[in-house]
Design a protein around this motif. Structure first.
Motif, PDB file in Angstrom:
ATOM      1  N   THR A  31      11.542  -4.642  -5.588  1.00  0.00           N
ATOM      2  CA  THR A  31      10.222  -4.998  -6.089  1.00  0.00           C
ATOM      3  C   THR A  31       9.557  -3.811  -6.769  1.00  0.00           C
ATOM      4  O   THR A  31       9.576  -2.693  -6.256  1.00  0.00           O
ATOM      5  CB  THR A  31       9.329  -5.484  -4.922  1.00  0.00           C
ATOM      6  OG1 THR A  31      10.044  -6.457  -4.164  1.00  0.00           O
ATOM      7  CG2 THR A  31       8.042  -6.113  -5.452  1.00  0.00           C
ATOM      8  N   TYR A  33       5.988  -2.678  -9.339  1.00  0.00           N
ATOM      9  CA  TYR A  33       4.619  -3.068  -9.637  1.00  0.00           C
ATOM     10  C   TYR A  33       4.064  -2.191 -10.752  1.00  0.00           C
ATOM     11  O   TYR A  33       4.455  -1.036 -10.900  1.00  0.00           O
ATOM     12  CB  TYR A  33       3.715  -2.849  -8.416  1.00  0.00           C
ATOM     13  CG  TYR A  33       4.222  -3.351  -7.103  1.00  0.00           C
ATOM     14  CD1 TYR A  33       5.216  -2.671  -6.401  1.00  0.00           C
ATOM     15  CD2 TYR A  33       3.678  -4.498  -6.522  1.00  0.00           C
ATOM     16  CE1 TYR A  33       5.669  -3.117  -5.180  1.00  0.00           C
ATOM     17  CE2 TYR A  33       4.124  -4.956  -5.291  1.00  0.00           C
ATOM     18  CZ  TYR A  33       5.117  -4.261  -4.621  1.00  0.00           C
ATOM     19  OH  TYR A  33       5.555  -4.710  -3.402  1.00  0.00           O
ATOM     20  N   ILE A  48       3.788  -7.799 -11.099  1.00  0.00           N
ATOM     21  CA  ILE A  48       4.751  -7.519 -10.042  1.00  0.00           C
ATOM     22  C   ILE A  48       6.104  -8.085 -10.483  1.00  0.00           C
ATOM     23  O   ILE A  48       6.171  -9.146 -11.108  1.00  0.00           O
ATOM     24  CB  ILE A  48       4.280  -8.114  -8.697  1.00  0.00           C
ATOM     25  CG1 ILE A  48       5.253  -7.785  -7.575  1.00  0.00           C
ATOM     26  CG2 ILE A  48       4.072  -9.609  -8.797  1.00  0.00           C
ATOM     27  CD1 ILE A  48       4.731  -8.159  -6.190  1.00  0.00           C
ATOM     28  N   TYR A  50       9.914  -8.999  -8.958  1.00  0.00           N
ATOM     29  CA  TYR A  50      10.676  -9.166  -7.716  1.00  0.00           C
ATOM     30  C   TYR A  50      12.134  -8.749  -7.884  1.00  0.00           C
ATOM     31  O   TYR A  50      12.838  -8.544  -6.891  1.00  0.00           O
ATOM     32  CB  TYR A  50      10.588 -10.612  -7.248  1.00  0.00           C
ATOM     33  CG  TYR A  50       9.175 -11.024  -6.922  1.00  0.00           C
ATOM     34  CD1 TYR A  50       8.424 -11.777  -7.815  1.00  0.00           C
ATOM     35  CD2 TYR A  50       8.566 -10.622  -5.740  1.00  0.00           C
ATOM     36  CE1 TYR A  50       7.118 -12.128  -7.532  1.00  0.00           C
ATOM     37  CE2 TYR A  50       7.260 -10.972  -5.438  1.00  0.00           C
ATOM     38  CZ  TYR A  50       6.547 -11.727  -6.341  1.00  0.00           C
ATOM     39  OH  TYR A  50       5.248 -12.067  -6.048  1.00  0.00           O
ATOM     40  N   PHE A  90      -0.338   3.229 -12.900  1.00  0.00           N
ATOM     41  CA  PHE A  90       0.613   3.616 -11.871  1.00  0.00           C
ATOM     42  C   PHE A  90       1.686   2.553 -11.719  1.00  0.00           C
ATOM     43  O   PHE A  90       1.401   1.358 -11.637  1.00  0.00           O
ATOM     44  CB  PHE A  90      -0.079   3.811 -10.523  1.00  0.00           C
ATOM     45  CG  PHE A  90      -0.892   5.061 -10.441  1.00  0.00           C
ATOM     46  CD1 PHE A  90      -2.261   5.024 -10.639  1.00  0.00           C
ATOM     47  CD2 PHE A  90      -0.290   6.276 -10.173  1.00  0.00           C
ATOM     48  CE1 PHE A  90      -3.022   6.181 -10.570  1.00  0.00           C
ATOM     49  CE2 PHE A  90      -1.042   7.445 -10.109  1.00  0.00           C
ATOM     50  CZ  PHE A  90      -2.404   7.381 -10.320  1.00  0.00           C
ATOM     51  N   GLY A  96      11.541  -4.490  -0.757  1.00  0.00           N
ATOM     52  CA  GLY A  96      11.829  -5.912  -0.906  1.00  0.00           C
ATOM     53  C   GLY A  96      10.585  -6.732  -0.693  1.00  0.00           C
ATOM     54  O   GLY A  96       9.473  -6.258  -0.879  1.00  0.00           O
ATOM     55  N   LEU A  97      10.770  -7.967  -0.298  1.00  0.00           N
ATOM     56  CA  LEU A  97       9.648  -8.865  -0.080  1.00  0.00           C
ATOM     57  C   LEU A  97       8.943  -8.528   1.225  1.00  0.00           C
ATOM     58  O   LEU A  97       9.534  -8.012   2.148  1.00  0.00           O
ATOM     59  CB  LEU A  97      10.145 -10.306  -0.029  1.00  0.00           C
ATOM     60  CG  LEU A  97      10.706 -10.856  -1.336  1.00  0.00           C
ATOM     61  CD1 LEU A  97      11.269 -12.242  -1.112  1.00  0.00           C
ATOM     62  CD2 LEU A  97       9.639 -10.881  -2.407  1.00  0.00           C
ATOM     63  N   GLY A  98       7.651  -8.844   1.261  1.00  0.00           N
ATOM     64  CA  GLY A  98       6.897  -8.569   2.480  1.00  0.00           C
ATOM     65  C   GLY A  98       5.997  -7.378   2.279  1.00  0.00           C
ATOM     66  O   GLY A  98       6.425  -6.294   1.929  1.00  0.00           O
ATOM     67  N   ALA A  99       4.719  -7.603   2.490  1.00  0.00           N
ATOM     68  CA  ALA A  99       3.744  -6.561   2.174  1.00  0.00           C
ATOM     69  C   ALA A  99       3.881  -5.354   3.066  1.00  0.00           C
ATOM     70  O   ALA A  99       3.370  -4.290   2.747  1.00  0.00           O
ATOM     71  CB  ALA A  99       2.333  -7.118   2.274  1.00  0.00           C
ATOM     72  N   GLN A 100       4.583  -5.464   4.172  1.00  0.00           N
ATOM     73  CA  GLN A 100       4.669  -4.322   5.059  1.00  0.00           C
ATOM     74  C   GLN A 100       5.697  -3.318   4.595  1.00  0.00           C
ATOM     75  O   GLN A 100       5.900  -2.286   5.222  1.00  0.00           O
ATOM     76  CB  GLN A 100       4.935  -4.793   6.484  1.00  0.00           C
ATOM     77  CG  GLN A 100       3.738  -5.568   7.016  1.00  0.00           C
ATOM     78  CD  GLN A 100       3.973  -6.136   8.383  1.00  0.00           C
ATOM     79  OE1 GLN A 100       4.625  -5.513   9.210  1.00  0.00           O
ATOM     80  NE2 GLN A 100       3.446  -7.318   8.642  1.00  0.00           N
ATOM     81  N   ASN A 101       6.361  -3.616   3.489  1.00  0.00           N
ATOM     82  CA  ASN A 101       7.170  -2.594   2.850  1.00  0.00           C
ATOM     83  C   ASN A 101       6.263  -1.556   2.216  1.00  0.00           C
ATOM     84  O   ASN A 101       5.304  -1.896   1.531  1.00  0.00           O
ATOM     85  CB  ASN A 101       8.031  -3.218   1.751  1.00  0.00           C
ATOM     86  CG  ASN A 101       9.193  -3.972   2.317  1.00  0.00           C
ATOM     87  OD1 ASN A 101      10.016  -3.399   3.008  1.00  0.00           O
ATOM     88  ND2 ASN A 101       9.260  -5.254   2.035  1.00  0.00           N
ATOM     89  N   THR A 102       6.586  -0.306   2.414  1.00  0.00           N
ATOM     90  CA  THR A 102       5.796   0.770   1.829  1.00  0.00           C
ATOM     91  C   THR A 102       5.927   0.770   0.317  1.00  0.00           C
ATOM     92  O   THR A 102       7.030   0.583  -0.207  1.00  0.00           O
ATOM     93  CB  THR A 102       6.287   2.117   2.384  1.00  0.00           C
ATOM     94  OG1 THR A 102       6.116   2.110   3.796  1.00  0.00           O
ATOM     95  CG2 THR A 102       5.515   3.277   1.768  1.00  0.00           C
ATOM     96  N   LEU A 103       4.813   0.971  -0.360  1.00  0.00           N
ATOM     97  CA  LEU A 103       4.837   1.149  -1.804  1.00  0.00           C
ATOM     98  C   LEU A 103       5.002   2.630  -2.110  1.00  0.00           C
ATOM     99  O   LEU A 103       4.299   3.483  -1.550  1.00  0.00           O
ATOM    100  CB  LEU A 103       3.541   0.651  -2.425  1.00  0.00           C
ATOM    101  CG  LEU A 103       3.541  -0.788  -2.946  1.00  0.00           C
ATOM    102  CD1 LEU A 103       3.734  -1.772  -1.821  1.00  0.00           C
ATOM    103  CD2 LEU A 103       2.266  -1.084  -3.720  1.00  0.00           C
ATOM    104  N   PHE A 105       4.678   5.244  -5.119  1.00  0.00           N
ATOM    105  CA  PHE A 105       4.023   5.326  -6.420  1.00  0.00           C
ATOM    106  C   PHE A 105       4.566   6.486  -7.243  1.00  0.00           C
ATOM    107  O   PHE A 105       4.931   7.539  -6.713  1.00  0.00           O
ATOM    108  CB  PHE A 105       2.517   5.545  -6.248  1.00  0.00           C
ATOM    109  CG  PHE A 105       1.750   4.310  -5.859  1.00  0.00           C
ATOM    110  CD1 PHE A 105       1.627   3.944  -4.528  1.00  0.00           C
ATOM    111  CD2 PHE A 105       1.160   3.516  -6.830  1.00  0.00           C
ATOM    112  CE1 PHE A 105       0.921   2.801  -4.174  1.00  0.00           C
ATOM    113  CE2 PHE A 105       0.450   2.382  -6.478  1.00  0.00           C
ATOM    114  CZ  PHE A 105       0.327   2.018  -5.146  1.00  0.00           C
ATOM    115  N   GLY A 106       4.568   6.289  -8.557  1.00  0.00           N
ATOM    116  CA  GLY A 106       4.791   7.387  -9.480  1.00  0.00           C
ATOM    117  C   GLY A 106       3.522   8.209  -9.628  1.00  0.00           C
ATOM    118  O   GLY A 106       2.481   7.889  -9.038  1.00  0.00           O
TER     119      GLY A 106
END
Lengths: 114, 111
Positions: A31, A33, A48, A50, A90, A96-103, A105-106
């Motif tokens: 994923t 963004y 976003i 996927y 940014f 993967g899927l699921g908001a609890q995955n850490t994002l 960032f660049g």
């Protein structure tokens, strides 16, 4: 080394010109963004993705489009840039899927549209 | 309309004090609340996160206090250091991809 790389870091364009912002990640994350950051507004989601060729609009997609032809690469395109698209953009990725995955960032691209 | 609100745009504390950053939300479906820390010229990075089943999450000097009934949470930074000076974003999400970010609080820790 887990990294999200954005190019260019700084960009100045004239109103009406086309803009291409590039983002790459080396973590094989599914994923990705694109956000923009404006003072007092925080981070607003533009698009976003996927996975390859699987993209969805975020909260503010108008005036933007995206392209993801390889998993590790996600582009943001502004066709005929407008002055109100001056912002810091940014890119981020997550496993993967699921908001609890850490994002992850660049470092951002600062775009000025004159 | 912002789904996540951070009431203070900026906060200044002295070194050694506890900084308290507040956040509130509207959507009862939100169940995951991360805080991201951003230094100038960099992208945000995950600092600490809590799920709505908990009322407190601690990681070193950083603690989240969560009040589900009042729909608010706070980030406490104990023994603040000048190196903690950054912008802190509260975020929230229901149990799918999208994270909604607050507008951020710029913390300055004076030596």
């Amino acid at each position: 080394d887990m990294k999200v790389t954005q190019m260019p870091r700084y960009l100045i364009k004239r109103m009406g010109e086309n803009v291409l912002l590039e983002c790459g990640q080396d973590m094989s994350h599914e994923t990705m963004y694109w956000y923009r950051q404006d003072p007092g507004l925080g981070l607003q989601l533009i698009y976003i993705s996927y996975d390859v060729d699987s993209n969805s609009e975020g909260d503010i997609p108008k005036g933007y489009r995206v392209s993801r032809k390889k998993r590790e690469h996600f582009s943001l395109i502004l066709d005929s840039a407008k002055t109100n698209q001056t912002s810091v953009y940014f890119c981020a990725s997550s496993p993967g899927l699921g908001a609890q995955n850490t994002l992850y960032f660049g470092a951002g691209t600062r775009l000025s549209v004159l | 309309q912002q789904q996540v609100r951070q009431s203070s745009q900026s906060l200044t504390v002295w070194e050694g004090e506890t900084a308290i950053l507040n956040c509130s939300y509207e959507n009862s479906a939100f169940d995951y609340f991360p805080w991201y820390q951003q230094f100038p010229g960099e992208g945000p990075a995950l600092l600490i996160a809590i799920r709505s089943v908990s009322d407190k999450k601690e990681d070193g000097r950083f603690t989240i206090f969560f009040n589900k009934r009042e729909k608010n949470l706070s980030l406490h930074i104990k023994d603040s250091q000048p190196g903690d000076s950054a912008t802190y974003f509260c975020a929230a999400s229901p149990n799918y991809n999208v994270l909604y970010f607050g507008s951020g609080t710029k913390l300055t820790v004076e030596p």
